[in-house]
Every structure is written in structure tokens, then in C-alpha cells.
Design a protein around this motif. Structure first.
Motif, short mmCIF file in Angstrom:
data_model
loop_
_atom_site.label_atom_id
_atom_site.label_comp_id
_atom_site.label_asym_id
_atom_site.label_seq_id
_atom_site.Cartn_x
_atom_site.Cartn_y
_atom_site.Cartn_z
N GLY A 34 -11.72 126.97 -79.78
CA GLY A 34 -11.06 126.86 -78.48
C GLY A 34 -10.94 125.43 -78.01
O GLY A 34 -9.89 125.00 -77.51
N VAL A 35 -12.02 124.67 -78.17
CA VAL A 35 -12.01 123.27 -77.76
C VAL A 35 -10.99 122.48 -78.59
O VAL A 35 -10.25 121.63 -78.06
N GLU A 36 -10.93 122.77 -79.89
CA GLU A 36 -10.03 122.02 -80.77
C GLU A 36 -8.57 122.32 -80.51
O GLU A 36 -7.73 121.41 -80.46
N ILE A 37 -8.21 123.59 -80.31
CA ILE A 37 -6.80 123.90 -80.06
C ILE A 37 -6.41 123.43 -78.65
O ILE A 37 -5.28 122.95 -78.44
N ALA A 38 -7.32 123.51 -77.68
CA ALA A 38 -7.02 123.00 -76.34
C ALA A 38 -6.81 121.50 -76.38
O ALA A 38 -5.90 120.96 -75.73
N GLY A 39 -7.65 120.79 -77.14
CA GLY A 39 -7.48 119.35 -77.28
C GLY A 39 -6.18 118.99 -77.96
O GLY A 39 -5.51 118.01 -77.57
N ALA A 40 -5.78 119.77 -78.98
CA ALA A 40 -4.51 119.51 -79.67
C ALA A 40 -3.33 119.71 -78.73
O ALA A 40 -2.37 118.94 -78.74
N LEU A 41 -3.39 120.75 -77.89
CA LEU A 41 -2.33 120.97 -76.90
C LEU A 41 -2.31 119.83 -75.88
O LEU A 41 -1.24 119.39 -75.44
N GLY A 42 -3.51 119.35 -75.51
CA GLY A 42 -3.57 118.22 -74.58
C GLY A 42 -2.94 116.97 -75.16
O GLY A 42 -2.25 116.22 -74.44
N GLU A 43 -3.13 116.74 -76.45
CA GLU A 43 -2.49 115.59 -77.09
C GLU A 43 -0.97 115.74 -77.12
O GLU A 43 -0.24 114.76 -76.96
N MET A 44 -0.50 116.98 -77.33
CA MET A 44 0.94 117.21 -77.29
C MET A 44 1.48 116.90 -75.89
O MET A 44 2.53 116.26 -75.74
N LYS A 45 0.76 117.32 -74.88
CA LYS A 45 1.18 117.07 -73.50
C LYS A 45 1.19 115.58 -73.18
O LYS A 45 2.14 115.06 -72.55
N LYS A 46 0.16 114.87 -73.62
CA LYS A 46 -0.01 113.47 -73.24
C LYS A 46 0.86 112.53 -74.08
O LYS A 46 1.38 111.53 -73.56
N TYR A 47 1.02 112.83 -75.36
CA TYR A 47 1.69 111.89 -76.25
C TYR A 47 3.04 112.37 -76.80
O TYR A 47 3.96 111.57 -76.97
N VAL A 48 3.15 113.67 -77.09
CA VAL A 48 4.35 114.16 -77.77
C VAL A 48 5.49 114.40 -76.79
O VAL A 48 6.65 114.02 -77.05
N LEU A 49 5.21 115.05 -75.67
CA LEU A 49 6.28 115.36 -74.72
C LEU A 49 7.04 114.12 -74.27
O LEU A 49 8.29 114.13 -74.27
N PRO A 50 6.39 113.03 -73.87
CA PRO A 50 7.16 111.85 -73.44
C PRO A 50 8.03 111.27 -74.55
O PRO A 50 9.08 110.69 -74.26
N ARG A 51 7.64 111.43 -75.81
CA ARG A 51 8.38 110.85 -76.92
C ARG A 51 9.50 111.75 -77.43
O ARG A 51 10.59 111.29 -77.72
N GLU A 52 9.20 113.06 -77.56
CA GLU A 52 10.14 113.94 -78.25
C GLU A 52 10.83 114.94 -77.33
O GLU A 52 11.80 115.59 -77.73
N TYR A 53 10.33 115.11 -76.13
CA TYR A 53 10.93 116.06 -75.18
C TYR A 53 11.20 115.33 -73.86
O TYR A 53 10.54 115.60 -72.84
N PRO A 54 12.16 114.41 -73.85
CA PRO A 54 12.42 113.64 -72.62
C PRO A 54 12.90 114.51 -71.47
O PRO A 54 12.82 114.11 -70.30
N GLU A 55 13.39 115.73 -71.78
CA GLU A 55 13.85 116.64 -70.72
C GLU A 55 12.68 117.21 -69.92
O GLU A 55 12.88 117.75 -68.82
N LEU A 56 11.46 117.12 -70.48
CA LEU A 56 10.31 117.75 -69.85
C LEU A 56 9.43 116.74 -69.14
O LEU A 56 9.20 115.63 -69.64
#
Length: 421
Positions: free
Chosen positions: A165-187
Motif C-alpha cells: 500500500g505504501v509503495e503504490i501510494a508513493g508511486a501515485l504520488g510521484e505521478m502527481k508531483k512529477y509526471v502530470l506537470p510534464r506529460e498532462y499539461p491539461e491537468l
């Protein structure tokens, strides 16, 4: 040669097959999948960090040098203990000795409807499905013109505060913090909500207080909200009802809250103990069938003074039990009872964020992160897989990007006489 059937090609089953005496035993390993996989990295498949093939290895390839071992694909339909016979979805095989190493499955604590409405990371298939659903929510959120609906689509609830649970939550947090600004500019990253709920008063319950506190802080840094002492009562039509009676909408619920022994048809109820696990003695023998029936790994329930509820359902107990059982079988006498040697626990939360307990010593941060990567890399089968995983980790580290965020939809094409029709 005695014929030994092993049910399950996970850590316990595979390790046992490799350590049994080649001159004494004919080994037949049964598994529904024709590959061995590496569960500690399933969360990385679910978060698009690794491809499923990077952490899976064909069983036949592993056995090609073991002339006494053969693989049989199939799902176990019945075990006849009196006749010493196992029936699968494709065949019936007689045995002299049977070793059940089928592992564990999700435990929904009598809320069986959760199996159809939630997503898990207990198998390669589940992790791949969860990945597709996460990417689906991001893509649909990116094209949604309704702000409220967009926030709903980007709501992720992780249930269970153990390592998975901690690992998948952390992975989602990294997507929110780093991936969305780079690959999902609409979000807007603030539209994505990630909450981890745990029924107990700490994360990583089997680890130290320092590890729990550090994991809490690391998740907070990744914009993940953690709710302790929070129990889920139901999940219907995307609405979660918690133990205190409150209800909330969550589009995607990822279940990591618990496991139970994989059900084995034909095993009498009186041999099944806590958590659906098969009761065994100090030698992993099943009472009443000491000469022919054994259980090892997650599915085995061996109660001791130090582990009154059974050993942890993790890789190390499974590997150690399989080696000890192989030694006793090879010797021809059960003179060495099993004693678990705890080699430590670890969990990763994200880049440079990990916690490691080694005896009374605690590590966190960068050094713990490198320790976690080193141990897991060594444990993966196949040099090609090790190199692929290392390359993916290195590329993700320097670019914050991955080529694995691909959403494939299964399509059934109609049969046509000519492609041009």
C-alpha cells in the motif's frame, strides 16, 4: 524415484524444485501461469515503472537444466488425499508426496463484492489491469470539460498501509508531483487526490516506529494524504462507507489491505487455520499426513512462540521453508525443524525515499533506497530481466519519464476472407 508434485511456482515452490535431490525425486510443478514472477515489484508494473515481462521468467527456461523437473500448466480442481491424486483443469496426476506452495490471494474480509469493484496488485495480471485503469483515468480526466467530474476521475484511494500500500501510494504520488506537470499539461495536479487508509494506528505495522514515521513523512512530501485508524465498511457504486459512518466518492480503489491462503479444493476444513492457511508442524508437514503432504510459504500456518499467528507472508519465510523442507526430504529423515531467520524488512516510497530495518539498525533516505534497489535487483530471475529493470530505473531516474505509459485495449477483430473486405 519418488514423485513429488509441487503446486505453485512462486518463491517457495520454485526454490524447492531447484533444491530437491535430482537422483531421488521426480518433480512435477503445477501452476496456472507458465512463468515465475516477482511480487515485490508488482506495484511498479501498476504505476508504469516496469513492464510485466521485466519481472517474469518462463518456468520451462528455469527448469531446462533440471532433467528431473517438469512444468504442468493448469488450475487445481481437486486434491484426493486418500488416492494421492491431483486433478487440474487439464489432467490428473498421481503422487507419492504433495507440496502445496500456492501462495496467497486478496483477503476482502467478507466483503467479496470488492473483488469485482476494486483493483489489486497481487498478481501480474492484476497489476497490469490496475495500470490500465490508472492511465484510463488520467486520459479521461485530461479531456473532461467538467471540473467536478475531472476531480472524480482523478480520485485514488489505496486501502492498506503495509509495504504494498505504501509503495503504490508513493508511486501515485510521484505521478502527481512529477509526471502530470510534464506529460498532462491539461491537468492541474491539485485535481488529483490520493489517500491511503490504514485500519491500525501506524503504517508498515511489521516494521519499526522509525520506519512508520519516516514513511508517513515521505508520503506527505509526495502529496499523499494518510488516514490511520480508518476502516472501510463497504464500497458500492464508487462510494466508500468508512467505519465511522461517513461516505465519500472514490473513482478508483486499490486494495492492498490483506491476504489469505489460496483456496485448495480437497483439503479438509479441519486442516485450514487462521487466514485460510494450511496448518503445518515445525517441519512443514500437515498433521495426519506427515509422510505425504506438506505446505510451505504464504499458504502454510506454522505457529511458534515468536510467531503465534504464523510467519510473515513474505519472500524470506517462503525461501527458508522451501530450503529446509528440501534438506529434510533429501536426507530421508525429518531431523531439522524450521527456524525463521529474520533478515530485515524494507519498503520504498519513491525516489530517494525508502526505509530499511536490519535488526536493531534503521536506515532511511538515499542509502536505504540504494539498498532496496540492490536487494531487489539481485532477486530477479534472468540476466536479461536484471538489465532491463536496471535500465528502466536509470532512465526513469534521469528523465522522470517512461515509455511504458501505454494504454492497450484488447480488440477482437471479425474474421474476414480478405483484409480489404
Amino acid at each position: 524415484m519418488e514423485r513429488i508434485i509441487i503446486i505453485g511456482g512462486g518463491f517457495a515452490g520454485l526454490n524447492l524444485a531447484k533444491h530437491l535431490d535430482k537422483s531421488k525425486f521426480e518433480v512435477k510443478l503445477i501452476d496456472r501461469n507458465n512463468f515465475h514472477s516477482f511480487p515485490p515489484l508488482f506495484y511498479q508494473v501498476a504505476s508504469s515503472g516496469l513492464d510485466a515481462s521485466n519481472i517474469s521468467f518462463p518456468l520451462r527456461r528455469e527448469f531446462h537444466k533440471l532433467k528431473n523437473v517438469s512444468y504442468h500448466m493448469g488450475h487445481v480442481k481437486n486434491i484426493d488425499l486418500a488416492a494421492k491424486r491431483v486433478t487440474t483443469s487439464y489432467e490428473t496426476i498421481d503422487y507419492d508426496r504433495l507440496v502445496i506452495a500456492a501462495g496467497s490471494t486478496n483477503n476482502y474480509f467478507n466483503m467479496e463484492n470488492l473483488g469485482e469493484s476494486t483493483f489489486g496488485i497481487k498478481t501480474v495480471a492484476q497489476a497490469s489491469h490496475t495500470r490500465d485503469e490508472i492511465l484510463d483515468r488520467l486520459e479521461r480526466g485530461a479531456i473532461s470539460h467538467d471540473p467536478e467530474r475531472r476531480k472524480q476521475l482523478l480520485s485514488f484511494l489505496v486501502v492498506g498501509g503495509g509495504p504494498s500500500g505504501v509503495e503504490i501510494a508513493g508511486a501515485l504520488g510521484e505521478m502527481k508531483k512529477y509526471v502530470l506537470p510534464r506529460e498532462y499539461p491539461e491537468l492541474n495536479p491539485d485535481d488529483m487526490s490520493i489517500v491511503l487508509v490504514e485500519g491500525q494506528d501506524k503504517l508498515l505495522g511489521a516494521m519499526s516506529e522509525k520506519a512508520s514515521a519516516k514513511a508517513m513523512q515521505d508520503l506527505k512530501d509526495l502529496m499523499v494524504e494518510v488516514r490511520l485508524n480508518t476502516r472501510l465498511d463497504s464500497y458500492r457504486d464508487k462510494v466508500v462507507t468508512f467505519g465511522d459512518g461517513t461516505s465519500e466518492y472514490w473513482e478508483t480503489l486499490i486494495w492492498t489491505a490483506g491476504v489469505k491462503g489460496e483456496p485448495m479444493p480437497g483439503i479438509p476444513d479441519n486442516l485450514i487455520g487462521r487466514g485460510g492457511r494450511i496448518v503445518v508442524d515445525d517441519f512443514n508437514r500437515v498433521p495426519g499426513y506427515e509422510q505425504s503432504l506438506y505446505a510451505i510459504g504464504d499458504i502454510a500456518l506454522m505457529t511458534t512462540k515468536d510467531y503465534p499467528n504464523g510467519h510473515p507472508q513474505m519472500a524470506q519465510p517462503a525461501l527458508q521453508q522451501s530450503k529446509n523442507l528440501a534438506d529434510n526430504l533429501n536426507r530421508g529423515s525429518f531431523s531439522s525443524p524450521f527456524h525463521y531467520k529474520d533478515k530485515g524488512s524494507m519498503a520504498t516510497i519513491g525516489r530517494h525515499k525508502a526505509v530499511v530495518d536490519l535488526g536493531n539498525t534503521f536506515f532511511c533516505g538515499l542509502i536505504a533506497w540504494f539498498m532496496w534497489m540492490f536487494i531487489h535487483l539481485l532477486s530477479i530471475l534472468g540476466m536479461r530481466n536484471k538489465l532491463n529493470v536496471l535500465l528502466n530505473w536509470f532512465w526513469n531516474y534521469i528523465t522522470y519519464s517512461t515509455s511504458l505509459r501505454l494504454l492497450f485495449r484488447p480488440t477482437k477483430y471479425p474474421l474476414r476472407k480478405h483484409w480489404g473486405d
